[in-house]
Design a protein around this motif. Structure first.
Motif, mmCIF file in Angstrom:
data_model
loop_
_atom_site.group_PDB
_atom_site.id
_atom_site.type_symbol
_atom_site.label_atom_id
_atom_site.label_comp_id
_atom_site.label_asym_id
_atom_site.label_seq_id
_atom_site.Cartn_x
_atom_site.Cartn_y
_atom_site.Cartn_z
ATOM 1 N N UNK A 288 -2.892 3.659 -10.422
ATOM 2 C CA UNK A 288 -1.967 4.743 -10.079
ATOM 3 C C UNK A 288 -2.530 5.610 -8.958
ATOM 4 N N UNK A 289 -3.848 5.778 -8.962
ATOM 5 C CA UNK A 289 -4.467 6.566 -7.907
ATOM 6 C C UNK A 289 -4.421 5.872 -6.559
ATOM 7 N N UNK A 290 -4.465 4.545 -6.566
ATOM 8 C CA UNK A 290 -4.439 3.779 -5.321
ATOM 9 C C UNK A 290 -3.018 3.476 -4.850
ATOM 10 N N UNK A 291 -2.042 3.597 -5.757
ATOM 11 C CA UNK A 291 -0.671 3.197 -5.434
ATOM 12 C C UNK A 291 -0.110 3.900 -4.195
ATOM 13 N N UNK A 292 -0.241 5.234 -4.062
ATOM 14 C CA UNK A 292 0.313 5.875 -2.860
ATOM 15 C C UNK A 292 -0.279 5.332 -1.560
ATOM 16 N N UNK A 293 -1.587 5.070 -1.558
ATOM 17 C CA UNK A 293 -2.244 4.544 -0.363
ATOM 18 C C UNK A 293 -1.715 3.156 -0.017
ATOM 19 N N UNK A 294 -1.657 2.280 -1.036
ATOM 20 C CA UNK A 294 -1.203 0.901 -0.790
ATOM 21 C C UNK A 294 0.262 0.886 -0.379
ATOM 22 N N UNK A 295 1.085 1.667 -1.088
ATOM 23 C CA UNK A 295 2.518 1.678 -0.792
ATOM 24 C C UNK A 295 2.784 2.265 0.599
ATOM 25 N N UNK A 296 2.060 3.315 0.946
ATOM 26 C CA UNK A 296 2.225 3.891 2.276
ATOM 27 C C UNK A 296 1.853 2.905 3.370
ATOM 28 N N UNK A 297 0.727 2.210 3.188
ATOM 29 C CA UNK A 297 0.314 1.204 4.168
ATOM 30 C C UNK A 297 1.313 0.063 4.225
ATOM 31 N N UNK A 298 1.861 -0.298 3.072
ATOM 32 C CA UNK A 298 2.835 -1.391 3.012
ATOM 33 C C UNK A 298 4.099 -1.036 3.792
ATOM 34 N N UNK A 299 4.608 0.175 3.595
ATOM 35 C CA UNK A 299 5.804 0.602 4.316
ATOM 36 C C UNK A 299 5.553 0.629 5.823
ATOM 37 N N UNK A 300 4.389 1.108 6.200
ATOM 38 C CA UNK A 300 4.050 1.181 7.621
ATOM 39 C C UNK A 300 3.956 -0.214 8.232
ATOM 40 N N UNK A 301 3.304 -1.137 7.512
ATOM 41 C CA UNK A 301 3.148 -2.503 8.021
ATOM 42 C C UNK A 301 4.504 -3.195 8.138
ATOM 43 N N UNK A 302 5.343 -3.038 7.109
ATOM 44 C CA UNK A 302 6.668 -3.663 7.142
ATOM 45 C C UNK A 302 7.487 -3.129 8.306
ATOM 46 N N UNK A 303 7.452 -1.838 8.487
ATOM 47 C CA UNK A 303 8.178 -1.222 9.601
ATOM 48 C C UNK A 303 7.670 -1.754 10.941
ATOM 49 N N UNK A 304 6.350 -1.793 11.098
ATOM 50 C CA UNK A 304 5.766 -2.238 12.365
ATOM 51 C C UNK A 304 6.103 -3.697 12.656
ATOM 52 N N UNK A 305 6.050 -4.547 11.632
ATOM 53 C CA UNK A 305 6.347 -5.961 11.844
ATOM 54 C C UNK A 305 7.812 -6.170 12.210
ATOM 55 N N UNK A 306 8.709 -5.425 11.585
ATOM 56 C CA UNK A 306 10.133 -5.559 11.903
ATOM 57 C C UNK A 306 10.415 -5.082 13.324
ATOM 58 N N UNK A 307 9.825 -3.959 13.701
ATOM 59 C CA UNK A 307 10.010 -3.452 15.062
ATOM 60 C C UNK A 307 9.457 -4.455 16.077
ATOM 61 N N UNK A 308 8.303 -5.037 15.768
ATOM 62 C CA UNK A 308 7.721 -6.031 16.668
ATOM 63 C C UNK A 308 8.625 -7.253 16.801
#
Length: 768
Positions: free
Chosen positions: A546-566
């Motif tokens: 639970x403590x790591x979830x915000x970090x992983x989820x935030x990175x996941x959203x950023x990566x997904x966004x970046x890959x789609x834009x690319x």
């Protein structure tokens, strides 16, 4: 047509036998090297998290860690009264035999149950806790020998090592069943798609060879990132899904181009066209899966790291096979088809034309009709339906799946139940670990004795306790003062008469951590302390996640966004992709809560509800689904963008793109759903939940998000879907103005998109 993807495919198409043999050599080399170096399995220390992990590390440094143990129960074979003299003789024989084993650290004195119907002998094992299951067979052999010497007695063995060994065997059997279900269904699906055994066999064979290569590579990589024992499971699950999907995308595009060309293009040219379109989509999809999965490393957990490593390795290999071996196979199959066509023509027979698969069919036209005619209504209704599935998430309860949740089909688990019933005071053990200056050792022991006294008066504890202190003083160095201080470590073991997954067991842990220890050991200056044990692990692991979830989820959203834009040069599509992925993942997780936290589905799905969801499931779902959903998004939106760049109006491009990709998306979804759904037949509750939620997520993503929500949203957005890229607007300007009125910048943009235009609007061009 000079991209790396096309150049690799071009070489493979022109040298098919070299590419095929090279791929087979690569697979054999991976397996050979992997077998030679072996697998580096994770050690006990790799699993330590939270306070429990810190306490275990302190105890291990002082050689006071709890050892893995096996319990042998001696009872009457007839089920009646136990001959106590015979039981004692058997216990003595067993004790003597066990003590002679090099694997055994010690044997405790025999212990009678409260009703004196069962006599228990506990055997402690040497070495790593994670390696203890490999030593079980030696102990079982001695138990069997004593059983044969005392035919009137029943000797049964259990313990964490026996249970772990039984779980491994059950997992192996379950995976064999899963494969027996998945492979035939996958082959049948591909037969329906292609209507040819040969063409259906290509995706399956490539996927299986990719899995084999990935298994070998994962052994090598495990020496960098240790394997938690689930790497092969992940490779099988993800490898079959993406391996078939990537090959399917490529194959279907080659067949479309063949049908469109009407025999005017060679097999090599058709492969290059497929590489420039679907080949690029496969690479982008694979990179998206890899990038999103890599965020699991941020969880700082050996299990998630093992999941990430297995997924990344198998996806890389699957992408490589689709870019190298697949083009070569397609050329060989294409040339064989061409030779057959020529022979038929020479004999005066009609040449069978390849079926034009661009249309999409009546079914998909009907499914798209709501989005085409009423996009706003379709969008609202679809989103509200998914939000309704999200509602059960309000009651989500996440727990670590403990030993008590394992299937009772495992013999050691049935003996474990008998052990808990006969010896309730042995059910749970908390270990309090304290490290302090050696000069304060007596003060630490006095504090631990006070803790034991408090526990004796508390109904959550049995009153039994044991205090141990490290035999030799240890020296720790302070980096801030550069001074060395002699320290000693002491441990206190407390028994709890409740099962490890019970509320009372967790309450006893809280009582220790929040009340007893701060009031006693906590008053000793400079003392480090903590509580470890099974219950502490079950509590600390979800808290760690639970403590790591915000970090992983935030990175996941950023990566997904970046890959789609690319992939699409569109911020709007990047944001839309993130929102849709979140919505489908949340809906699937809500459905999981509805099914597995209740009891109504226990019969059909063959499980016993724990009233909770495994702590690893939500994070695994989000990461894997975000990656896999890019398969559909990249493939579908690539077809839409391809049409738009050819000058087709956005509305028509959306409808044509989805229709043209409908059959392959359906086939891919069926294959992927079959793979994941087969894990529902497994006995391990967490694997059941993972299989169910991924299967549900894929179905939601393929048939609701990509068919209802995505087209409706893009139709409402229109050309704004491509913002800030101006490529589509330029293409539309070219189409509207005609070839004689093309501005310079528009001509340049058209030239930059020649592969798309050639593949969609100029079928007669030989791109070689």
């Amino acid at each position: 047509m000079n991209s790396l993807t096309v150049r690799v495919a071009r070489w493979s198409a022109r040298h098919p036998w070299r590419a095929i043999v090279g791929w087979l050599v690569f697979v054999a080399l991976c397996l050979g090297v992997g077998g030679a170096v072996g697998t580096n399995s994770a050690k006990t220390a790799d699993y330590r998290v939270g306070e429990a992990g810190r306490a275990e590390a302190l105890a291990a440094e002082a050689q006071l860690e709890r050892r893995a143990a096996e319990q042998v129960l001696i009872s009457s074979r007839s089920g009646g009264a136990l001959d106590q003299g015979a039981a004692r003789d058997a216990a003595e024989d067993l004790t003597e035999r066990m003590r002679r084993l090099p694997e055994v650290a010690g044997v405790a004195d025999p212990l009678w149950s409260g009703d004196r119907r069962i006599l228990m002998v506990e055997v402690a094992l040497k070495g790593e806790e994670r390696d203890a299951k490999d030593k079980v067979d030696a102990l079982v052999a001695q138990t069997d020998a004593v059983r044969e010497g005392h035919p009137g007695l029943l000797l049964e063995q259990t313990g964490s090592p026996s249970v772990s060994k039984g779980v491994d065997q059950q997992r192996s059997d379950d995976l064999a069943l899963s494969e027996a279900i998945t492979l035939p269904v996958t082959l049948l699906t591909l037969l329906v798609v292609f209507g040819s055994v040969t063409m259906a066999g290509v995706p399956l064979l490539l996927a299986l060879s990719s899995i084999a290569a990935a298994v070998g590579l994962s052994m090598v990589v495990s020496h960098v990132s240790p394997d938690a024992g689930i790497g092969t499971n992940v490779i099988l699950m993800i490898g079959l899904a993406v391996g078939v999907d990537y090959t399917l995308f490529y194959l279907k595009r080659e067949r479309e181009e063949r049908a469109r060309s009407g025999g005017r293009l060679s097999s090599e040219a058709l492969v290059e066209l497929a590489a420039a379109t679907s080949g690029r989509a496969v690479v982008v999809s694979g990179m998206a899966v890899i990038a999103s999965t890599a965020t699991l490393y941020l969880a700082s957990d050996v299990i998630f790291s093992s999941l990430a490593t297995g997924t990344i390795v198998v996806v890389l290999v699957a992408v490589a096979s689709s870019l190298t071996a697949l083009p070569a196979l397609l050329v060989k199959l294409g040339k064989r088809a061409e030779r057959r066509a020529r022979r038929r023509a020479e004999r005066g027979k009609a040449v069978r034309r390849v079926r034009d698969e661009r249309g999409g069919g009546r079914v998909w036209s009907a499914l798209l009709r709501p989005a085409a005619r009423h996009p706003l209504t379709t969008l609202c209704v679809s989103v509200l339906a998914l939000l309704a599935l999200v509602v059960p998430l309000a009651g989500l309860k996440i727990t670590e799946m403990s030993r008590d949740t394992h299937s009772r089909d495992i013999p050691a688990m049935r003996v474990y139940d008998r052990l808990n019933e006969a010896f309730p005071e042995q059910r749970v053990t908390h270990q309090v670990v304290v490290r302090a200056a050696a000069a304060r050792s007596a003060e630490v022991v006095a504090a631990l004795e006070e803790v034991a006294g408090r526990a004796e008066e508390d109904r959550l504890f049995t009153g039994a306790s044991r205090i141990r202190t490290s035999a030799d003083d240890r020296t720790s160095t302070s980096t801030s003062t550069s001074t060395s201080t002699s320290t000693s470590t002491s441990t206190l073991e407390l028994k709890v008469p409740y099962l490890g997954n019970s509320e009372e067991a967790y309450d006893s842990l809280d009582r220790l951590r929040d009340d007893f220890l701060p009031a006693t050991v906590g008053r000793i200056g400079g003392a480090e302390y903590g509580v470890s044990g099974d219950v502490a692990r079950y509590a600390d692991y979800p808290a760690h996640q639970n403590g790591k979830l915000p970090l992983v989820l935030g990175a996941l959203l950023l990566v997904t966004f970046a890959m789609t834009v690319y992939a699409f040069r569109s911020v709007v599509l990047g944001l839309l992709g993130v929102v849709l992925n979140l919505l489908s993942a949340a809906a699937a997780l809500g459905l999981l809560v509805l099914v597995f936290q209740g009891t109504w589905a226990e019969g059909p799905l063959d499980f016993t509800s724990t009233g909770s969801i495994g702590s690893r499931v939500p994070l695994f779902l989000f990461v894997i689904l975000f990656g896999l959903s890019m398969d559909y998004q990249v493939f579908v939106v690539s077809r839409i963008r391809e049409a738009a760049l050819a000058g087709v109006p956005t509305r028509q491009a959306v409808l044509d793109g989805i229709r043209s990709s409908a059959s392959v998306v359906t086939s891919a979804a069926v294959v992927m759903t079959t793979v994941f759904a087969s894990f529902v037949f497994l006995h391990i509750i967490e694997m059941k939940q993972i299989g169910f939620v991924l299967a549900a997520a894929v179905l939601i993503d393929a048939f609701v998000v990509r068919v209802m929500i995505l087209p409706a949203a893009m139709l409402l957005l229109g050309e704004s879907s491509w913002w800030p890229s101006r490529a589509v607007r330029r293409a539309l300007a070219v189409a509207e103005s005609g070839p004689g009125n093309v501005p310079q910048d528009v001509s340049q943009n058209a030239a930059e998109n020649v592969p798309e235009k050639r593949s969609s609007s100029r079928p007669g061009v030989d791109v070689r």
